[in-house]
Design an enzyme around this catalytic site. Structure first.
Site, PDB file in Angstrom:
ATOM      1  CE  LYS A   1      -3.411  -2.845   0.015  1.00 45.48           C
ATOM      2  NZ  LYS A   1      -4.203  -3.418   1.098  1.00 45.48           N
TER       3      LYS A   1
HETATM    4  C1  LIG Z   1      -5.207  -4.398   1.627  1.00 48.07           C
HETATM    5  C2  LIG Z   1      -6.672  -4.326   1.599  1.00 48.07           C
HETATM    6  C3  LIG Z   1      -7.486  -4.582   2.725  1.00 48.07           C
HETATM    7  C4  LIG Z   1      -6.999  -5.183   4.000  1.00 48.07           C
HETATM    8  O1  LIG Z   1      -5.932  -4.599   4.572  1.00 48.07           O
HETATM    9  P1  LIG Z   1      -4.906  -5.459   5.465  1.00 48.07           P
HETATM   10  O2  LIG Z   1      -4.109  -4.381   6.108  1.00 48.07           O
HETATM   11  O3  LIG Z   1      -4.109  -6.309   4.537  1.00 48.07           O
HETATM   12  O4  LIG Z   1      -5.707  -6.239   6.442  1.00 48.07           O
HETATM   13  C5  LIG Z   1      -8.842  -4.360   2.610  1.00 48.07           C
HETATM   14  N1  LIG Z   1      -9.391  -3.939   1.472  1.00 48.07           N
HETATM   15  C6  LIG Z   1      -8.651  -3.717   0.373  1.00 48.07           C
HETATM   16  C7  LIG Z   1      -9.334  -3.237  -0.862  1.00 48.07           C
HETATM   17  C8  LIG Z   1      -7.279  -3.918   0.391  1.00 48.07           C
HETATM   18  O5  LIG Z   1      -6.560  -3.727  -0.726  1.00 48.07           O
END
Ligand SMILES: *Cc1c(COP(=O)(O)O)cnc(C)c1O
Length: 398
Positions: free
Chosen positions: A196
């Site tokens: 991210k």
């Molecule tokens: C990465 C992600 C999540 C979850 O986040 P985590 O930190 O990995 O638990 C939820 N929704 C979307 C669209 C994501 O890309």
């Protein structure tokens, strides 16, 4: 150009594999973590609070509560929204499973609305069709970092008294009508997974302007326990005293993670600038390919470009998506597919969701490929991706 694809034994465009996304960690990030390791608190210390304040300030929200990961943060938001058995919550199928799983954690029922075939975000008209008197909330996902149609979504929410929880895992730093994503819906989730925009290893956060949600989120994150004298029912037992008011979880983030997050946050604007530049290069260089539909950007929103998703016009190609995917991969380009429609996953099938609920999402899934995009890429890396995509698409073009 090498006309023989690597998949057929030709020389690959790249010697070394390029991942589709990865973290960018520098010496100052490492030092920030080391400083915490040498300090008094590894968890429940002051850095978590500082990180929360800085994120809230960055997005322009009043409050922020950090969690051990983005999925836990979504779970917290569903709890704070009061979602429970019998409640329906509308979300997009073109997302990671967590956007719908968080509804199930609370005993609610995920209802999938179809996507807008241009932006791939949830379609407000489809939301309208799916609202019932059991609907409690909407979880729009800002897919790839491009904000969903929030004005329309908020209008539907106001009409039917629904709570809006934004899954902004892709959208830290994205802008919707001159406002950063963060304070727009009732609660907004960001993820700090390494692919991210900024990372804490694992981590997530909810931002909100609502004090009641804020207090519930804090308590939910730590077992449902509080020491806050404002909330305690019996305030006279002594300084050791705490109360547990509901069944929460240990979803805390550590100060070690928060320190990494703070250090990363100081670079976020540069990270986004870099992502935009590379997305611009893809858009410029790939537009000559008639078999490729490039991601459409809406004027009202400014994407923070988490993902660069190309869509194939399969009738113009003499191969299917799988063959094309394998051929680009064989050039040592780490491509991916975002996402398999959530309700087609075996667990959701077992729950009784049938194929065909969201035909536009299912069609999209058949035709998409995600190209590598992260700030640590170099321009030559981006050019390698472009060369590989052109080589493979031209090879298979009719
Ligand atoms: C990465 C992600 C999540 C979850 O986040 P985590 O930190 O990995 O638990 C939820 N929704 C979307 C669209 C994501 O890309």
């Amino acid at each position: 150009m090498n006309s023989k694809l690597a998949i057929h034994g030709g020389k690959p465009v790249r010697e070394h594999y390029l991942p589709y996304g990865r973290q960018t960690i520098n010496e100052d990030d490492i030092q920030a973590v080391v400083n915490v390791l040498n300090s008094e608190y590894l968890t429940t210390g002051p850095i978590v609070n500082k990180f929360e304040n800085e994120i809230a300030k960055y997005v322009g929200a009043k409050y922020a509560v950090a969690f051990s990961n983005g999925t836990a943060a979504l779970h917290g938001a569903c709890f704070a929204a009061g979602i429970s058995e019998g409640d329906e919550v509308i979300t997009s199928p073109i997302t990671f499973a967590a956007s719908a799983n968080c509804i199930l954690y609370q005993g609610g029922t995920p209802i999938f609305a179809d996507i807008d075939p241009e932006t791939y975000n949830i379609d407000p008209d489809s939301i309208k069709e799916k609202v019932t008197d059991r609907t409690k909330a909407i979880i729009p996902v800002h897919f790839t970092g491009q904000p969903a149609a929030m004005d329309e979504i908020l209008k539907i929410a106001r009409e039917h008294e629904l709570i809006v929880i934004e899954d902004a895992a892709h959208a830290l730093g994205a802008v919707y009508k001159d406002k950063k994503i963060g304070p727009i819906g009732d609660m907004t989730m960001f993820s700090f997974h390494p692919v991210k925009h900024i990372t804490t290893g694992e981590g997530g956060i909810i931002t909100t302007d609502n004090e009641e949600y804020y207090r519930k989120l804090l308590q939910f994150r730590t077992h449902g326990i509080t020491r806050d004298p404002m909330i305690l029912r019996d305030n006279h037992q002594g300084p050791w005293y705490y109360e547990m008011h509901f069944l929460g979880f240990n979803y805390r983030i550590t100060d070690i993670q928060a320190a990494l997050g703070l250090s990363q946050l100081s670079k976020l604007d540069n990270f986004i600038k870099q992502r935009k530049k590379y997305a611009g290069m893809y858009n410029e260089q790939l537009k000559e390919l008639s078999a490729v539909i490039l991601p459409k950007q809406m004027g009202e929103a400014e994407s923070s470009w988490h993902l660069f998703v190309i869509r194939l016009k399969l009738p113009l190609l003499r191969c299917n998506r799988k063959e094309l995917f394998k051929a680009i991969q064989a050039e040592n380009i780490g491509i991916n597919v975002h996402y398999i429609p959530v309700y087609t996953l075996p667990y959701y099938q077992k729950l009784g969701y049938n194929a065909g609920i969201c035909p536009k999402a299912e069609k999209l899934y058949e035709e998409i490929i995600t190209l590598p995009l992260f700030p640590g890429m170099t321009e030559p890396d981006v050019m390698d991706v472009i060369r590989s995509v052109k080589k493979v698409i031209n090879f298979y073009s009719l």
